[in-house]
Motif scaffolding. Structure first.
Motif, PDB file in Angstrom:
ATOM      1  N   MET A 191       0.856  -1.195   0.000  1.00  0.00           N
ATOM      2  CA  MET A 191       0.000   0.000   0.000  1.00  0.00           C
ATOM      3  C   MET A 191       0.890   1.242   0.000  1.00  0.00           C
ATOM      4  SD  MET A 191      -2.998   1.057   2.689  1.00  0.00           S
ATOM      5  CE  MET A 191      -3.959   2.525   2.448  1.00  0.00           C
ATOM      6  N   LYS A 192       0.586   2.171  -0.869  1.00  0.00           N
ATOM      7  CA  LYS A 192       1.427   3.361  -0.991  1.00  0.00           C
ATOM      8  C   LYS A 192       1.130   4.335   0.144  1.00  0.00           C
ATOM      9  CE  LYS A 192       1.762   3.221  -6.020  1.00  0.00           C
ATOM     10  NZ  LYS A 192       1.522   3.953  -7.264  1.00  0.00           N
ATOM     11  N   PRO A 193       2.209   4.822   0.831  1.00  0.00           N
ATOM     12  CA  PRO A 193       1.974   5.855   1.837  1.00  0.00           C
ATOM     13  C   PRO A 193       1.588   7.153   1.171  1.00  0.00           C
ATOM     14  CG  PRO A 193       4.324   5.516   1.530  1.00  0.00           C
ATOM     15  CD  PRO A 193       3.616   4.466   0.704  1.00  0.00           C
ATOM     16  N   SER A 194       0.860   7.972   1.869  1.00  0.00           N
ATOM     17  CA  SER A 194       0.459   9.270   1.328  1.00  0.00           C
ATOM     18  C   SER A 194       0.482  10.289   2.446  1.00  0.00           C
ATOM     19  CB  SER A 194      -0.960   9.199   0.730  1.00  0.00           C
ATOM     20  OG  SER A 194      -1.888   8.796   1.707  1.00  0.00           O
ATOM     21  N   PRO A 195       0.622  11.567   2.096  1.00  0.00           N
ATOM     22  CA  PRO A 195       0.604  12.598   3.137  1.00  0.00           C
ATOM     23  C   PRO A 195      -0.653  12.473   3.981  1.00  0.00           C
ATOM     24  CG  PRO A 195       1.285  13.536   1.045  1.00  0.00           C
ATOM     25  CD  PRO A 195       0.801  12.141   0.755  1.00  0.00           C
ATOM     26  N   LYS A 196      -0.487  12.563   5.311  1.00  0.00           N
ATOM     27  CA  LYS A 196      -1.602  12.359   6.219  1.00  0.00           C
ATOM     28  C   LYS A 196      -1.942  13.645   6.951  1.00  0.00           C
ATOM     29  CE  LYS A 196      -0.316   7.538   7.063  1.00  0.00           C
ATOM     30  NZ  LYS A 196       0.093   6.546   8.072  1.00  0.00           N
ATOM     31  N   LYS A 197      -3.198  13.725   7.355  1.00  0.00           N
ATOM     32  CA  LYS A 197      -3.640  14.848   8.165  1.00  0.00           C
ATOM     33  C   LYS A 197      -3.694  14.404   9.621  1.00  0.00           C
ATOM     34  CE  LYS A 197      -6.268  17.283   4.607  1.00  0.00           C
ATOM     35  NZ  LYS A 197      -7.569  17.856   4.256  1.00  0.00           N
ATOM     36  N   GLN A 198      -3.305  15.301  10.520  1.00  0.00           N
ATOM     37  CA  GLN A 198      -3.305  15.027  11.937  1.00  0.00           C
ATOM     38  C   GLN A 198      -4.390  15.860  12.587  1.00  0.00           C
ATOM     39  OE1 GLN A 198       0.183  16.248  14.238  1.00  0.00           O
ATOM     40  NE2 GLN A 198       0.443  14.119  14.815  1.00  0.00           N
ATOM     41  N   GLY A 258      -6.361  18.442  14.353  1.00  0.00           N
ATOM     42  CA  GLY A 258      -6.043  19.832  14.620  1.00  0.00           C
ATOM     43  C   GLY A 258      -5.241  20.498  13.526  1.00  0.00           C
ATOM     44  N   LEU A 259      -4.786  19.726  12.546  1.00  0.00           N
ATOM     45  CA  LEU A 259      -4.021  20.290  11.437  1.00  0.00           C
ATOM     46  C   LEU A 259      -4.857  20.183  10.171  1.00  0.00           C
ATOM     47  CD1 LEU A 259      -0.493  18.746  12.137  1.00  0.00           C
ATOM     48  CD2 LEU A 259      -1.340  20.991  12.794  1.00  0.00           C
ATOM     49  N   ASN A 260      -4.907  21.253   9.410  1.00  0.00           N
ATOM     50  CA  ASN A 260      -5.725  21.242   8.201  1.00  0.00           C
ATOM     51  C   ASN A 260      -4.879  21.250   6.937  1.00  0.00           C
ATOM     52  OD1 ASN A 260      -4.716  23.782   8.296  1.00  0.00           O
ATOM     53  ND2 ASN A 260      -6.706  24.849   8.254  1.00  0.00           N
ATOM     54  N   PHE A 261      -3.625  20.730   7.047  1.00  0.00           N
ATOM     55  CA  PHE A 261      -2.781  20.622   5.862  1.00  0.00           C
ATOM     56  C   PHE A 261      -2.116  19.251   5.844  1.00  0.00           C
ATOM     57  CE2 PHE A 261      -0.361  22.637   9.261  1.00  0.00           C
ATOM     58  CZ  PHE A 261       0.785  21.859   9.316  1.00  0.00           C
ATOM     59  N   PRO A 262      -1.868  18.714   4.657  1.00  0.00           N
ATOM     60  CA  PRO A 262      -1.241  17.395   4.563  1.00  0.00           C
ATOM     61  C   PRO A 262       0.215  17.440   4.990  1.00  0.00           C
ATOM     62  CG  PRO A 262      -1.454  18.356   2.396  1.00  0.00           C
ATOM     63  CD  PRO A 262      -2.185  19.268   3.335  1.00  0.00           C
ATOM     64  N   ARG A 263       0.698  16.343   5.527  1.00  0.00           N
ATOM     65  CA  ARG A 263       2.077  16.238   5.967  1.00  0.00           C
ATOM     66  C   ARG A 263       2.896  15.507   4.900  1.00  0.00           C
ATOM     67  NH1 ARG A 263       1.103  12.984  11.226  1.00  0.00           N
ATOM     68  NH2 ARG A 263       3.377  13.079  11.439  1.00  0.00           N
ATOM     69  N   PRO A 264       4.115  15.980   4.598  1.00  0.00           N
ATOM     70  CA  PRO A 264       4.942  15.314   3.586  1.00  0.00           C
ATOM     71  C   PRO A 264       5.519  14.013   4.125  1.00  0.00           C
ATOM     72  CG  PRO A 264       6.175  17.086   4.608  1.00  0.00           C
ATOM     73  CD  PRO A 264       4.772  17.182   5.149  1.00  0.00           C
ATOM     74  N   LEU A 265       5.974  13.179   3.222  1.00  0.00           N
ATOM     75  CA  LEU A 265       6.707  11.981   3.598  1.00  0.00           C
ATOM     76  C   LEU A 265       8.081  12.416   4.108  1.00  0.00           C
ATOM     77  CD1 LEU A 265       5.921   9.913   0.368  1.00  0.00           C
ATOM     78  CD2 LEU A 265       4.617   9.955   2.511  1.00  0.00           C
ATOM     79  N   VAL A 266       8.519  11.833   5.215  1.00  0.00           N
ATOM     80  CA  VAL A 266       9.794  12.227   5.814  1.00  0.00           C
ATOM     81  C   VAL A 266      10.653  10.981   6.051  1.00  0.00           C
ATOM     82  CG1 VAL A 266      10.964  13.464   7.669  1.00  0.00           C
ATOM     83  CG2 VAL A 266       8.677  14.179   6.944  1.00  0.00           C
ATOM     84  N   THR A 267      11.866  11.012   5.510  1.00  0.00           N
ATOM     85  CA  THR A 267      12.770   9.878   5.634  1.00  0.00           C
ATOM     86  C   THR A 267      14.139  10.341   6.124  1.00  0.00           C
ATOM     87  OG1 THR A 267      13.483  10.094   3.330  1.00  0.00           O
ATOM     88  CG2 THR A 267      11.630   8.615   3.757  1.00  0.00           C
ATOM     89  N   VAL A 268      14.965   9.358   6.477  1.00  0.00           N
ATOM     90  CA  VAL A 268      16.375   9.585   6.776  1.00  0.00           C
ATOM     91  C   VAL A 268      17.180   8.627   5.910  1.00  0.00           C
ATOM     92  CG1 VAL A 268      18.201   9.227   8.501  1.00  0.00           C
ATOM     93  CG2 VAL A 268      16.129  10.484   9.119  1.00  0.00           C
ATOM     94  N   ASP A 269      18.204   9.137   5.241  1.00  0.00           N
ATOM     95  CA  ASP A 269      19.114   8.314   4.432  1.00  0.00           C
ATOM     96  C   ASP A 269      20.523   8.455   4.990  1.00  0.00           C
ATOM     97  OD1 ASP A 269      17.312   7.277   2.380  1.00  0.00           O
ATOM     98  OD2 ASP A 269      17.148   9.347   1.721  1.00  0.00           O
ATOM     99  N   VAL A 270      21.280   7.365   4.927  1.00  0.00           N
ATOM    100  CA  VAL A 270      22.627   7.361   5.495  1.00  0.00           C
ATOM    101  C   VAL A 270      23.631   6.917   4.432  1.00  0.00           C
ATOM    102  CG1 VAL A 270      24.091   6.575   7.378  1.00  0.00           C
ATOM    103  CG2 VAL A 270      21.623   6.741   7.732  1.00  0.00           C
ATOM    104  N   VAL A 271      24.642   7.754   4.212  1.00  0.00           N
ATOM    105  CA  VAL A 271      25.748   7.409   3.313  1.00  0.00           C
ATOM    106  C   VAL A 271      26.824   6.774   4.187  1.00  0.00           C
ATOM    107  CG1 VAL A 271      27.349   8.245   1.564  1.00  0.00           C
ATOM    108  CG2 VAL A 271      25.180   9.443   1.942  1.00  0.00           C
ATOM    109  N   ILE A 272      27.008   5.464   4.056  1.00  0.00           N
ATOM    110  CA  ILE A 272      27.930   4.721   4.912  1.00  0.00           C
ATOM    111  C   ILE A 272      29.219   4.457   4.137  1.00  0.00           C
ATOM    112  CG2 ILE A 272      28.245   2.694   6.369  1.00  0.00           C
ATOM    113  CD1 ILE A 272      25.196   2.365   6.395  1.00  0.00           C
TER     114      ILE A 272
END
Length: 244
Positions: free
Chosen positions: A1-8, A10-24
């Motif tokens: 299932m594809k993730p999509s920006p979610k609303k929380q 009290g918030l009336n705007f969508p939230r972006p996808l947030v990741t962390v990437d590591v260059v090892i």
């Protein structure tokens, strides 16, 4: 299932996808290497089958900070904690991920090669240590080629005036081993006598007893006094040093 920006609530705007990437990074076979993971071939996933940097979504239940997420990803991929981890920067936009507006926070890590066994994990079909220069020429997923190029530039720039390459070595290490690691990362030779003086005058190492050197002869081994940060030198390595 594809993730999509979610609303929380009290918030009336969508939230972006947030990741962390590591260059090892590590040094293997006399070359600077970077860890890459091959993404699954599932056509529903973005960039199926492409090589990518290890990383993933922030887990709001486990990650209290970006650093926590980066450390978790490192443990998942390598099984050990990184001797050195530094935040590199942030990348974001509406088109970097086909699933929606996304932002990633990138870190780079330095690790000794010995005892590292990469783990492909549940979201990677394959994991490899790849020559950093060759990896930069590949069509990596997302904007990971840009992130990798930035990490290589940051590493080589900081190596000019810090003790960072020591974090790529297991302890105890010898001065010739440390010099060789500097030269691998910089991609050029440095003068032996100038290098030795700078390292010994830097005050960031302590003697750890005699060990077997590269030639089989006994040599003094060293370890870092402080593994929480790299030492700073008053000036950079001059290209002329190698010609002295």
């Amino acid at each position: 299932m594809k993730p999509s920006p979610k609303k929380q609530a009290g918030l009336n705007f969508p939230r972006p996808l947030v990741t962390v990437d590591v260059v090892i990074f590590t040094v293997l076979e006399d070359a600077l290497k970077v860890m890459l993971v091959r993404r699954p071939s599932n056509p529903d996933d973005p960039f199926p089958g492409r090589w990518a940097l290890p990383g993933g979504f922030i887990d709001v239940d486990r990650d209290a900070s970006l650093l926590d997420c980066a450390l978790r990803k490192l443990r998942e991929k390598t099984g050990v904690a990184a001797p050195y981890l530094e935040q590199l920067g942030s990348w974001g936009g509406a088109h970097r991920d086909p699933r929606g507006w996304s932002a990633t926070h990138a870190f780079f890590a330095l690790m000794p090669a010995r005892d590292l066994v990469p783990d492909q994990g549940v979201n990677a079909a394959q994991v490899e240590w790849m020559d950093a220069a060759a990896a930069g020429r590949k069509r990596l997923a997302f904007d990971h080629a840009e992130i990798l190029a930035s990490a290589i530039a940051r590493l080589r720039s900081k190596v000019e005036y810090t003790s960072l390459p020591a974090f790529l070595l297991n302890e105890p290490f010898t001065l010739p081993q440390l010099q060789h690691t500097y030269e691998v990362v910089l991609g050029r030779a440095v003068d032996k006598s100038a290098f030795r003086k700078r390292m010994l005058d830097g005050g960031f190492m302590e003697e750890a007893g005699m060990v077997e050197g590269a030639s089989g002869r006994p040599a003094m081994g060293y370890r870092l006094r402080d593994r929480s940060q790299a030492a700073l030198f008053p000036r950079t390595f001059s290209p002329r040093d190698a010609e002295a």
